[in-house]
Write an enzyme that holds these catalytic residues in place. Structure first.
Site, short mmCIF file in Angstrom:
data_model
loop_
_atom_site.label_atom_id
_atom_site.label_comp_id
_atom_site.label_asym_id
_atom_site.label_seq_id
_atom_site.Cartn_x
_atom_site.Cartn_y
_atom_site.Cartn_z
N HIS A 56 -13.71 1.76 0.07
CA HIS A 56 -13.83 2.80 -0.96
C HIS A 56 -12.61 3.70 -0.87
O HIS A 56 -12.11 3.97 0.23
CB HIS A 56 -15.10 3.63 -0.73
CG HIS A 56 -15.50 4.41 -1.95
ND1 HIS A 56 -14.93 5.62 -2.26
CD2 HIS A 56 -16.37 4.12 -2.95
CE1 HIS A 56 -15.45 6.05 -3.39
NE2 HIS A 56 -16.32 5.16 -3.83
N ASP B 31 -22.31 -0.52 -3.96
CA ASP B 31 -22.43 -1.73 -4.78
C ASP B 31 -22.83 -2.94 -3.98
O ASP B 31 -23.36 -3.91 -4.51
CB ASP B 31 -21.11 -2.01 -5.51
CG ASP B 31 -20.87 -1.01 -6.61
OD1 ASP B 31 -21.85 -0.49 -7.13
OD2 ASP B 31 -19.70 -0.73 -6.92
N1 ACO Z 1 -11.64 -6.63 1.64
C1 ACO Z 1 -10.56 -6.86 2.42
N2 ACO Z 1 -9.57 -5.97 2.63
C2 ACO Z 1 -9.65 -4.80 2.00
C3 ACO Z 1 -10.76 -4.47 1.16
C4 ACO Z 1 -11.76 -5.44 1.01
N3 ACO Z 1 -12.84 -5.18 0.23
N4 ACO Z 1 -10.59 -3.23 0.66
C5 ACO Z 1 -9.43 -2.78 1.16
N5 ACO Z 1 -8.87 -3.72 1.99
C6 ACO Z 1 -7.63 -3.57 2.76
C7 ACO Z 1 -6.39 -3.65 1.90
O1 ACO Z 1 -5.91 -4.97 1.80
C8 ACO Z 1 -5.45 -2.75 2.66
O2 ACO Z 1 -4.98 -3.47 3.78
P1 ACO Z 1 -3.47 -3.23 4.36
O3 ACO Z 1 -3.47 -1.81 4.85
O4 ACO Z 1 -3.31 -4.25 5.44
O5 ACO Z 1 -2.55 -3.43 3.19
C9 ACO Z 1 -6.34 -1.63 3.19
O6 ACO Z 1 -7.64 -2.25 3.31
C10 ACO Z 1 -6.43 -0.42 2.28
O7 ACO Z 1 -6.84 -0.85 0.98
P2 ACO Z 1 -6.39 -0.18 -0.38
O8 ACO Z 1 -6.44 -1.21 -1.47
O9 ACO Z 1 -5.10 0.55 -0.18
O10 ACO Z 1 -7.54 0.88 -0.58
P3 ACO Z 1 -7.89 1.59 -1.93
O11 ACO Z 1 -8.45 2.90 -1.54
O12 ACO Z 1 -6.73 1.60 -2.87
O13 ACO Z 1 -9.00 0.64 -2.59
C11 ACO Z 1 -11.07 -0.27 -3.22
C12 ACO Z 1 -10.35 0.92 -2.57
C13 ACO Z 1 -10.47 -0.57 -4.61
C14 ACO Z 1 -12.55 0.08 -3.40
C15 ACO Z 1 -10.92 -1.50 -2.31
O14 ACO Z 1 -11.47 -1.22 -1.04
C16 ACO Z 1 -11.57 -2.76 -2.90
O15 ACO Z 1 -10.92 -3.45 -3.70
N6 ACO Z 1 -12.85 -3.06 -2.52
C17 ACO Z 1 -13.56 -4.20 -3.08
C18 ACO Z 1 -14.09 -3.85 -4.47
C19 ACO Z 1 -15.27 -2.90 -4.43
O16 ACO Z 1 -16.21 -3.06 -3.66
N7 ACO Z 1 -15.20 -1.87 -5.31
C20 ACO Z 1 -16.31 -0.88 -5.44
C21 ACO Z 1 -15.82 0.49 -5.13
S1 ACO Z 1 -17.19 1.58 -5.05
C22 ACO Z 1 -17.58 1.98 -6.61
O17 ACO Z 1 -16.85 1.84 -7.56
C23 ACO Z 1 -18.94 2.51 -6.78
#
Ligand code: ACO
Length: 434
Positions: free
Chosen positions: A309, A367
């Site tokens: 998140h 979610d």
């Molecule tokens: N699975 C694997 N790796 C992940 C995930 C994941 N679900 N989420 C983040 N990471 C990793 C990224 O690859 C990144 O790794 P790095 O530092 O080695 O490059 C690190 O964790 C940070 O991730 P970011 O993308 O920079 O985090 P951001 O805050 O931008 O993204 C998000 C948050 C979009 C929710 C992301 O975690 C994601 O895509 N999750 C899956 C989709 C999801 O569940 N969305 C629902 C959000 S909640 C809602 O809307 C109610």
């Protein structure tokens, strides 16, 4: 920087370029007001993804992502989920206070009396393919509501804003249920004024003209809780979309329709649908390690849906509540051996023990569990994000109304760091000869 200081000085080469005011909030970090920055220095700030930028003042919702805290109008989400019904929470989010019994009854009645949609609206559905995604239909039909209420679309009128809020909260469930009926080729079911908000929605979803439908109270409570947990989440992507659309003076139905479009994305509300699709794809507990390895592989775009998140770098408090609701529903329906739920629990266990997820503070989000509960409630996977939209409608409209009433509000117009070509002339060979 502390909240006691009133101003932050921007100094370069021992010269003060400008003084920027600091504002404290009731909770959370102070903010630096950079509105005067460009005029004083010719500089813009750069913050793609808005990690450090407050776009507005808001008194609706507070999140402390590190501590896993979520408050609506100051009340902890845990207490609201335990002691309140969804419509009470709607009243709280819209009006700032929990309602006494009489105003609550009046509010509930008002919502009930607006659940039916204009009959003409049904014609919109016929323009869509039966296999259209419900979110595609929802974006169109909610936007189309603005064509029906010309008499109450003056955004400067408090009464009209209130009316739009009531209409949206009342009609979005009816439209969501119509999306479902349309996709299955079944007749639309009219709302029933004798039923509560959630019961009525389940009735419109599952009843047919040939069959009575009696909603199970445990399932009604579970769905009520899902709606409470999704009701607002401060300046998330879809709410910011609603605010930005509304900043130009656009009508609330058009703005909420824009919010629905944004919510649809898999990184936002589309995640609950993606979680179920991912669990189906994994298929068996033995295949989880392969998927965990893919999620950790930088060269693979696959992410574990329902994990991570932008704001919560601790357990999402909504996920904790949803997890317990998940158990209640599976017990009630005797589904504890459900293949998908067993898979989800194993995935959660492995991810919570894995250094990659621990190091990046990637916890299951709301979610992750809501998808499983909705699946158990018999809601088709394609409709999951539409249910998220149903819960979030109150948050969107409350933020829209807060923005319109804010004397500081101006049209939202971000600036940019231009990286395209510098000025150049069209080559002679490309010049049109007249
Ligand atoms: N699975 C694997 N790796 C992940 C995930 C994941 N679900 N989420 C983040 N990471 C990793 C990224 O690859 C990144 O790794 P790095 O530092 O080695 O490059 C690190 O964790 C940070 O991730 P970011 O993308 O920079 O985090 P951001 O805050 O931008 O993204 C998000 C948050 C979009 C929710 C992301 O975690 C994601 O895509 N999750 C899956 C989709 C999801 O569940 N969305 C629902 C959000 S909640 C809602 O809307 C109610």
């Amino acid at each position: 920087m502390t909240s006691k200081r009133q101003k932050l000085s921007l100094v370069a080469e021992a010269q003060t370029l400008c003084e920027l005011p600091l504002y404290p909030g009731t909770l959370g970090p102070d903010v630096i007001d950079v509105q005067a920055l460009y005029q004083a220095t010719g500089l813009f700030t750069y913050d793609p993804g808005f990690s450090s930028t407050a776009s507005c003042r808001s008194a609706i919702t507070y999140i402390d992502g590190d501590a896993g805290v979520l408050l609506y109008r100051g009340y902890p989400i845990e207490q609201l989920a335990e002691h309140c019904r969804f419509l009470e929470v709607c009243y709280l989010i819209l009006h700032g206070e929990l309602p006494d019994p009489d105003p609550l009854r009046a509010f509930e009645r008002n919502i009930t009396l607006h659940t039916m949609v204009h009959d003409q609206l049904s014609n919109f559905f016929k323009g869509f393919r039966r296999d259209a995604h419900p979110m595609a239909i929802l974006v169109g039909v909610v936007g189309a509501l603005s064509a029906f209420y010309h008499e109450a679309l003056d955004i400067r009128s408090g009464r009209d804003r209130e009316m739009s809020a009531i209409r949206l909260i009342a009609k979005v469930p009816t439209i969501v249920a119509m999306c479902h009926k349309y996709s299955t080729g079944m007749p639309f079911m009219y709302p029933q004024n004798r039923l509560g908000y959630v019961e009525n929605f389940l009735y419109m979803m599952h009843a047919t003209p040939c069959d009575e439908y009696r909603p199970n109270p445990v399932l009604v409570n579970a769905l009520d809780r899902i709606l409470i947990l999704h009701a607002d989440h401060e300046q998330n992507a879809s709410t910011s979309t609603v605010r930005l659309s509304g900043s130009s003076g656009a009508n609330p139905y058009a703005c909420v329709s824009a919010g629905i479009a944004c919510l649809w994305g898999a990184a936002h509300g589309g995640a609950n649908e993606s979680v179920l699709n991912m669990l189906e794809e994994i298929g068996d507990v033995s295949r989880i390690p392969a998927y965990i390895a893919r999620a950790k592989d930088r060269n693979d775009p696959f992410r574990l849906m329902g994990f991570g998140h932008r704001v919560y770098k601790n357990y999402d408090p909504r996920a904790r509540l949803m997890r317990s609701t998940c158990h209640e529903v599976l017990n009630e329906l005797d589904l504890h051996d459900d293949r998908l739920f067993a898979l989800a629990l194993e995935l959660e266990r492995i991810a919570l023990e894995d250094d990659y997820f621990i190091g990046r503070k990637l916890y299951p989000n709301v979610d992750f569990y809501s998808g499983i509960v909705l699946h158990a409630l018999g809601i088709p996977t394609k409709l999951f994000t539409a249910l998220f939209a149903m819960g979030r409608t109150v948050g969107w409209i409350a933020h829209w109304a807060e923005m319109i009433s804010d004397p500081e509000h101006r049209i939202g117009r971000p600036r940019q760091l231009y990286t395209g070509p510098a000025r150049r002339d069209v080559p002679a060979g490309h010049r049109r000869t007249r």
